[in-house]
Design a protein around this motif. Structure first.
Motif, PDB file in Angstrom:
ATOM      1  N   SER A   1     -22.586  19.991  -9.611  1.00 50.41           N
ATOM      2  CA  SER A   1     -21.553  20.058  -9.256  1.00 50.41           C
ATOM      3  C   SER A   1     -20.091  20.311  -9.195  1.00 50.41           C
ATOM      4  CB  SER A   1     -22.166  18.363  -8.748  1.00 50.41           C
ATOM      5  OG  SER A   1     -21.248  17.378  -9.892  1.00 50.41           O
ATOM      6  N   GLY A   2     -19.680  20.626 -10.452  1.00 52.53           N
ATOM      7  CA  GLY A   2     -18.778  20.925 -11.022  1.00 52.53           C
ATOM      8  C   GLY A   2     -18.130  19.489 -11.006  1.00 52.53           C
ATOM      9  N   THR A   3     -18.495  18.307 -10.989  1.00 52.68           N
ATOM     10  CA  THR A   3     -17.463  17.986 -11.547  1.00 52.68           C
ATOM     11  C   THR A   3     -17.943  16.772 -12.660  1.00 52.68           C
ATOM     12  OG1 THR A   3     -18.958  15.856 -10.351  1.00 52.68           O
ATOM     13  CG2 THR A   3     -17.838  16.622  -9.330  1.00 52.68           C
ATOM     14  N   GLU A   4     -18.403  17.471 -13.596  1.00 54.29           N
ATOM     15  CA  GLU A   4     -18.700  16.712 -14.610  1.00 54.29           C
ATOM     16  C   GLU A   4     -19.104  17.450 -16.150  1.00 54.29           C
ATOM     17  OE1 GLU A   4     -22.295  16.409 -12.333  1.00 54.29           O
ATOM     18  OE2 GLU A   4     -21.761  14.914 -12.191  1.00 54.29           O
ATOM     19  N   CYS A   5     -18.530  18.910 -15.911  1.00 55.75           N
ATOM     20  CA  CYS A   5     -18.623  19.789 -16.694  1.00 55.75           C
ATOM     21  C   CYS A   5     -18.741  19.592 -18.019  1.00 55.75           C
ATOM     22  CB  CYS A   5     -18.508  21.132 -16.358  1.00 55.75           C
ATOM     23  SG  CYS A   5     -19.507  21.791 -14.782  1.00 55.75           S
ATOM     24  N   VAL A   6     -19.193  20.263 -19.095  1.00 61.91           N
ATOM     25  CA  VAL A   6     -18.517  20.055 -20.538  1.00 61.91           C
ATOM     26  C   VAL A   6     -18.358  21.662 -21.186  1.00 61.91           C
ATOM     27  CG1 VAL A   6     -19.328  19.473 -23.026  1.00 61.91           C
ATOM     28  CG2 VAL A   6     -19.283  17.477 -20.649  1.00 61.91           C
ATOM     29  N   GLU A   7     -17.651  22.335 -21.748  1.00 67.60           N
ATOM     30  CA  GLU A   7     -17.931  23.316 -21.956  1.00 67.60           C
ATOM     31  C   GLU A   7     -17.877  23.186 -24.085  1.00 67.60           C
ATOM     32  OE1 GLU A   7     -15.540  26.183 -19.732  1.00 67.60           O
ATOM     33  OE2 GLU A   7     -14.536  25.114 -20.145  1.00 67.60           O
ATOM     34  N   CYS A   8     -18.492  24.170 -24.856  1.00 72.12           N
ATOM     35  CA  CYS A   8     -18.147  23.722 -25.993  1.00 72.12           C
ATOM     36  C   CYS A   8     -18.532  25.456 -26.184  1.00 72.12           C
ATOM     37  CB  CYS A   8     -20.237  24.070 -26.502  1.00 72.12           C
ATOM     38  SG  CYS A   8     -20.804  22.064 -25.517  1.00 72.12           S
ATOM     39  N   ALA A   9     -18.010  25.253 -27.705  1.00 67.65           N
ATOM     40  CA  ALA A   9     -17.913  26.555 -28.588  1.00 67.65           C
ATOM     41  C   ALA A   9     -18.065  26.611 -29.982  1.00 67.65           C
ATOM     42  CB  ALA A   9     -16.308  26.791 -28.471  1.00 67.65           C
ATOM     43  N   HIS A  10     -18.268  27.137 -30.921  1.00 66.60           N
ATOM     44  CA  HIS A  10     -18.607  27.421 -31.793  1.00 66.60           C
ATOM     45  C   HIS A  10     -17.452  28.668 -32.262  1.00 66.60           C
ATOM     46  CE1 HIS A  10     -22.761  25.906 -31.436  1.00 66.60           C
ATOM     47  NE2 HIS A  10     -23.011  26.989 -30.224  1.00 66.60           N
ATOM     48  N   ALA A  11     -16.574  28.084 -33.259  1.00 62.96           N
ATOM     49  CA  ALA A  11     -16.120  28.754 -34.496  1.00 62.96           C
ATOM     50  C   ALA A  11     -15.017  28.271 -35.491  1.00 62.96           C
ATOM     51  CB  ALA A  11     -14.665  29.117 -33.570  1.00 62.96           C
ATOM     52  N   ASP A  12     -15.119  28.250 -36.481  1.00 63.51           N
ATOM     53  CA  ASP A  12     -14.652  28.823 -37.335  1.00 63.51           C
ATOM     54  C   ASP A  12     -15.425  27.386 -38.641  1.00 63.51           C
ATOM     55  OD1 ASP A  12     -12.509  29.929 -37.053  1.00 63.51           O
ATOM     56  OD2 ASP A  12     -11.342  28.788 -36.646  1.00 63.51           O
ATOM     57  N   GLY A  13     -16.833  26.905 -38.390  1.00 58.18           N
ATOM     58  CA  GLY A  13     -17.403  26.184 -38.857  1.00 58.18           C
ATOM     59  C   GLY A  13     -18.033  24.984 -38.419  1.00 58.18           C
ATOM     60  N   ARG A  14     -17.803  25.023 -37.062  1.00 57.39           N
ATOM     61  CA  ARG A  14     -16.969  24.408 -36.671  1.00 57.39           C
ATOM     62  C   ARG A  14     -17.380  24.091 -34.415  1.00 57.39           C
ATOM     63  NH1 ARG A  14     -12.849  23.950 -39.342  1.00 57.39           N
ATOM     64  NH2 ARG A  14     -12.189  22.231 -40.822  1.00 57.39           N
ATOM     65  N   LEU A  15     -18.205  22.598 -34.150  1.00 58.27           N
ATOM     66  CA  LEU A  15     -18.409  22.896 -32.804  1.00 58.27           C
ATOM     67  C   LEU A  15     -17.248  21.953 -32.087  1.00 58.27           C
ATOM     68  CD1 LEU A  15     -20.885  23.277 -30.933  1.00 58.27           C
ATOM     69  CD2 LEU A  15     -21.021  20.562 -30.546  1.00 58.27           C
ATOM     70  N   HIS A  16     -16.749  23.097 -31.242  1.00 61.49           N
ATOM     71  CA  HIS A  16     -15.777  22.322 -29.970  1.00 61.49           C
ATOM     72  C   HIS A  16     -16.175  21.903 -28.875  1.00 61.49           C
ATOM     73  CE1 HIS A  16     -12.526  24.478 -32.645  1.00 61.49           C
ATOM     74  NE2 HIS A  16     -13.881  24.903 -33.304  1.00 61.49           N
ATOM     75  N   VAL A  17     -15.656  20.758 -27.972  1.00 62.71           N
ATOM     76  CA  VAL A  17     -15.878  20.242 -27.127  1.00 62.71           C
ATOM     77  C   VAL A  17     -14.802  20.138 -26.269  1.00 62.71           C
ATOM     78  CG1 VAL A  17     -17.821  18.291 -26.002  1.00 62.71           C
ATOM     79  CG2 VAL A  17     -18.657  19.133 -28.253  1.00 62.71           C
ATOM     80  N   ARG A  18     -14.724  20.475 -24.989  1.00 63.71           N
ATOM     81  CA  ARG A  18     -13.836  19.837 -24.158  1.00 63.71           C
ATOM     82  C   ARG A  18     -14.016  20.262 -22.131  1.00 63.71           C
ATOM     83  NH1 ARG A  18     -11.266  25.689 -23.666  1.00 63.71           N
ATOM     84  NH2 ARG A  18     -12.614  26.722 -21.954  1.00 63.71           N
TER      85      ARG A  18
ATOM     86  N   SER B   1     -22.083  23.119 -20.778  1.00 67.39           N
ATOM     87  CA  SER B   1     -23.445  22.977 -21.226  1.00 67.39           C
ATOM     88  C   SER B   1     -24.776  22.968 -20.348  1.00 67.39           C
ATOM     89  CB  SER B   1     -22.506  21.829 -21.840  1.00 67.39           C
ATOM     90  OG  SER B   1     -23.992  20.465 -22.833  1.00 67.39           O
ATOM     91  N   SER B   2     -25.618  23.050 -20.768  1.00 69.28           N
ATOM     92  CA  SER B   2     -27.092  23.168 -20.357  1.00 69.28           C
ATOM     93  C   SER B   2     -27.414  22.258 -19.464  1.00 69.28           C
ATOM     94  CB  SER B   2     -27.544  24.483 -21.080  1.00 69.28           C
ATOM     95  OG  SER B   2     -28.626  22.942 -21.858  1.00 69.28           O
TER      96      SER B   2
END
Length: 67
Positions: free
Chosen positions: A18-35, A12-13
């Motif tokens: 600092s690398g301690t509070e990173c969130v990743e996102c992805a688009h797949a199968d018509g959904r948004l995924h967050v981890r 996520s932009s």
């Protein structure tokens, strides 16, 4: 047999540098995924793309402000 779309994860932009509070996102199968990028095998939140964009529009319009 249906072809499953694998998520392509990106940081996520809005995540801190600092690398301690990173969130990743992805688009797949018509959904948004967050981890959590520090726990890639952990839980994933998946929502329909339309619901995600409605949430973003509500944030931009400040309609989710807590009084």
């Amino acid at each position: 047999m249906a072809i499953r779309s694998e998520p392509h994860w990106f940081k996520s932009s809005y995540s801190g540098g600092s690398g301690t509070e990173c969130v990743e996102c992805a688009h797949a199968d018509g959904r948004l995924h967050v981890r959590d990028s520090k726990c890639v095998d952990g839980p994933v939140v998946a929502v329909r793309a339309q619901a995600w964009w409605a949430f973003i529009r509500a944030l931009e319009g400040d309609s989710l402000a807590v009084g």
